[in-house]
Design an enzyme around this catalytic site. Structure first.
Site, PDB file in Angstrom:
ATOM      1  N   GLU A   9     -15.850  -3.079  52.701  1.00  0.00           N
ATOM      2  CA  GLU A   9     -15.945  -3.989  51.555  1.00  0.00           C
ATOM      3  C   GLU A   9     -17.034  -5.044  51.718  1.00  0.00           C
ATOM      4  O   GLU A   9     -17.811  -5.306  50.800  1.00  0.00           O
ATOM      5  CB  GLU A   9     -14.600  -4.700  51.352  1.00  0.00           C
ATOM      6  CG  GLU A   9     -13.469  -3.813  50.886  1.00  0.00           C
ATOM      7  CD  GLU A   9     -13.485  -3.542  49.390  1.00  0.00           C
ATOM      8  OE1 GLU A   9     -14.393  -4.032  48.690  1.00  0.00           O
ATOM      9  OE2 GLU A   9     -12.581  -2.827  48.923  1.00  0.00           O
ATOM     10  N   HIS A  15     -18.125  -2.834  48.882  1.00  0.00           N
ATOM     11  CA  HIS A  15     -17.436  -3.398  47.727  1.00  0.00           C
ATOM     12  C   HIS A  15     -18.127  -2.931  46.442  1.00  0.00           C
ATOM     13  O   HIS A  15     -19.359  -2.901  46.357  1.00  0.00           O
ATOM     14  CB  HIS A  15     -17.491  -4.921  47.828  1.00  0.00           C
ATOM     15  CG  HIS A  15     -16.677  -5.648  46.819  1.00  0.00           C
ATOM     16  ND1 HIS A  15     -15.298  -5.625  46.801  1.00  0.00           N
ATOM     17  CD2 HIS A  15     -17.045  -6.473  45.789  1.00  0.00           C
ATOM     18  CE1 HIS A  15     -14.853  -6.388  45.827  1.00  0.00           C
ATOM     19  NE2 HIS A  15     -15.892  -6.903  45.191  1.00  0.00           N
ATOM     20  N   SER A  41     -12.142  -6.153  42.109  1.00  0.00           N
ATOM     21  CA  SER A  41     -12.521  -7.447  42.660  1.00  0.00           C
ATOM     22  C   SER A  41     -11.836  -8.546  41.861  1.00  0.00           C
ATOM     23  O   SER A  41     -10.607  -8.586  41.784  1.00  0.00           O
ATOM     24  CB  SER A  41     -14.038  -7.595  42.676  1.00  0.00           C
ATOM     25  OG  SER A  41     -14.436  -8.701  43.452  1.00  0.00           O
TER      26      SER A  41
END
Length: 530
Positions: free
Chosen positions: A346, A444, A220
């Site tokens: 995600e 995610h 990320s």
């Protein structure tokens, strides 16, 4: 040495003598002694873990960026003769409280330039991996249980994790009127990471690591930091391989926008241009609280970019000459092998809790897609339905949002890296989390504890099934193999071909992993306009 980063021979000998006495006392008591390592900044005492793994927590790598050093590039730390106890994590950066993975004992402060080292028993020239945590550019910490490096150390890797400045403290680009000390203040948090990598270069051999075999990796916001390091000249040569997990970053904030934010911030704080003493005197909490007003005062043109508005890294023309992969990869990235990838779903973590998304009708889904991809929407809507026939309209919107924020950036970055010649490997993590009624799917950050082998530390997130262990048995050794040899292949997964623009071979990680050529090819072609 004259660079201010080394101790005298006498100080090192004193530290070694103290270490020897402590070791003898521990042996006499029948327990394993706490390890002491003489770094160039002074001796540090870590802790011995099960299996001979050693951990050193909260090691300073630069001077505290406080007072008159606020917003400036990190400054050298003075060496010390005293043995520093490295048994507890140092401060994380100032940030919002109450994050789901934030331990109750996590501390925060402007004084946050600390790193942690996990090292194997009897390590010598072991591969080194430097972890950059997620949380965008505003939150996160290296000390969170998902990121503990025990498993990497047990498998022969020296794992380093880094805290650095975030949000307004790490990425405030002050206007030119503040002078040369602040010319790159909008990259202070990234320059912290460069300073940490220099610490690794200068010290990691003393922990059994090989400074000539360093892999940087992050997820990320951490993946975005890896992307940026691939375009920062001051980081060249400090790492040799890279892994970007769900965080490909092609561009950075424009300087004019970033300077406008910096001017709005100092105006909000009542600090005149160039008044360093006044800036240093503003209380920490007041600086942090002022950032929202500054953002509101300056209109961003990056409404659909990935992490390029607000207090984030910005282009300064020197430390970051341009976007790291815009319009092409920077030349300094050429020799660096890369693993890059995303997770299948995600955006569930960010969107599926919103009833307006979760309960969308077909018409509402279509409107959502047209808003995000107006030019491609009429072709994209049926393509997404064909690719995900069992998904509700809301979950298909999540797929489209994830394509915009993560998947297509990963593909574009890989495509721009390929002409440089160093190998690129692509992956997608597809295992769906059974917890919470399956609502998160392959969300995610789900892969993090699989990569680190720390799923038992976060069972409240990953659940009690054997899925995490099975995924970890495939992903963790791939990351270790890449760090060790520059290739991710190992016996528990199929052969993983290099990515190229023709076959687009992608490792699909699941309970049983497989390689798929050009997955979601119709969606990709539509989104790429061809």
């Amino acid at each position: 040495m004259s660079n201010g980063f080394s101790l005298s021979r006498r100080a090192l000998m004193a530290g070694a003598a103290a270490s020897t006495l402590a070791a003898r006392a521990a042996l006499a008591a029948g327990v394993a002694p706490d390890p002491v390592v003489a770094t160039r900044l002074g001796p540090v005492r870590g802790r011995m873990l099960a299996g001979g793994v050693r951990v050193f927590k909260g090691l300073r790598y630069a001077a505290p960026p406080v007072g008159r050093l606020r917003f400036r590039a990190p400054q050298p730390l003075r060496p010390s003769r005293a043995i520093m106890d490295a048994g507890t994590f140092g401060n994380a950066a100032i940030q919002a409280p109450g994050q789901p993975d934030m331990p109750a004992d996590e501390t925060h402060g402007e004084d946050c330039l600390f790193l942690n080292v996990w090292t194997p028993p009897a390590a010598k020239k072991a591969p080194v991996m430097v972890w950059l945590h997620g949380g965008g550019f505003s939150g996160g910490a290296a000390s969170r249980p998902t990121y503990w490096g025990d498993a990497f150390a047990r498998d022969g890797v020296v794992l380093v994790s880094v805290n650095h400045r975030l949000n307004v403290f790490g990425y405030t680009q002050l206007p030119d009127s503040w002078g040369p000390d602040y010319a790159s203040s909008g990259l202070a948090g990234m320059l912290d990471i460069v300073a940490a990598l220099r610490w690794v270069r200068d010290n990691i051999d003393r922990f059994g690591g090989d400074p000539a075999n360093v892999t940087i990796f992050g997820e990320s916001g951490g993946g975005a930091k890896v992307s940026l390091l691939l375009g920062m000249p001051s980081a060249k040569g400090l790492y040799h391989k890279a892994i970007i997990q769900s965080g490909a970053m092609l561009e950075a904030a424009p300087r004019a926008y970033a300077q406008g934010l910096g001017a709005a911030l100092t105006q909000e704080l009542g600090v005149k241009p160039g008044d360093v003493a006044a800036l240093a005197a503003v209380p920490t909490d007041k600086v942090y609280a002022a950032q929202d007003a500054a953002i509101a005062a300056v209109k961003s043109t990056a409404t659909k970019g990935f992490l390029i508005d607000g207090f984030v890294p910005s282009i300064d023309g020197r430390e970051l000459p341009r976007g790291p992969f815009s319009p092409v990869a920077q030349a300094m990235a050429a020799p660096v092998p890369l693993i890059i990838g995303t997770n299948k779903d995600e955006m569930t973590m960010f969107l599926i809790g919103d009833p307006k998304i979760r309960n969308q009708t077909e018409d509402e889904h279509a409107a959502y897609v047209r808003d995000i991809y107006p030019a491609q929407a009429e072709a994209l809507i049926p393509a997404v339905r064909a690719a995900y026939p069992d998904y509700t309209p809301g979950y298909r919107s999540v797929i489209v949002a994830g394509a915009r924020s993560f998947w297509m950036n990963a593909i574009t970055l890989a495509e721009r890296k390929l002409p440089q010649g160093a190998p690129v490997w692509m992956y997608r993590m597809d295992w769906e989390l059974p917890e919470r009624g399956g609502s998160f799917k392959a969300s995610h950050a789900l892969e993090l504890s699989f990569v680190f082998g720390t799923y038992d530390n976060v069972r409240n997130f990953v659940g009690p099934s054997d899925g995490p262990a099975r995924l970890s048995a495939q992903m963790h050794p791939a990351w270790v193999a890449f760090a060790r040899t520059g290739r991710p292949d190992h016996a528990a997964i199929p052969p993983w071909p290099r990515y190229n623009a023709s076959t687009r071979a992608t490792m699909i990680f699941n309970l049983t992993s497989h390689v798929e050529n050009d997955p979601l090819s119709q969606m990709r072609r539509i989104l790429q306009g061809g």
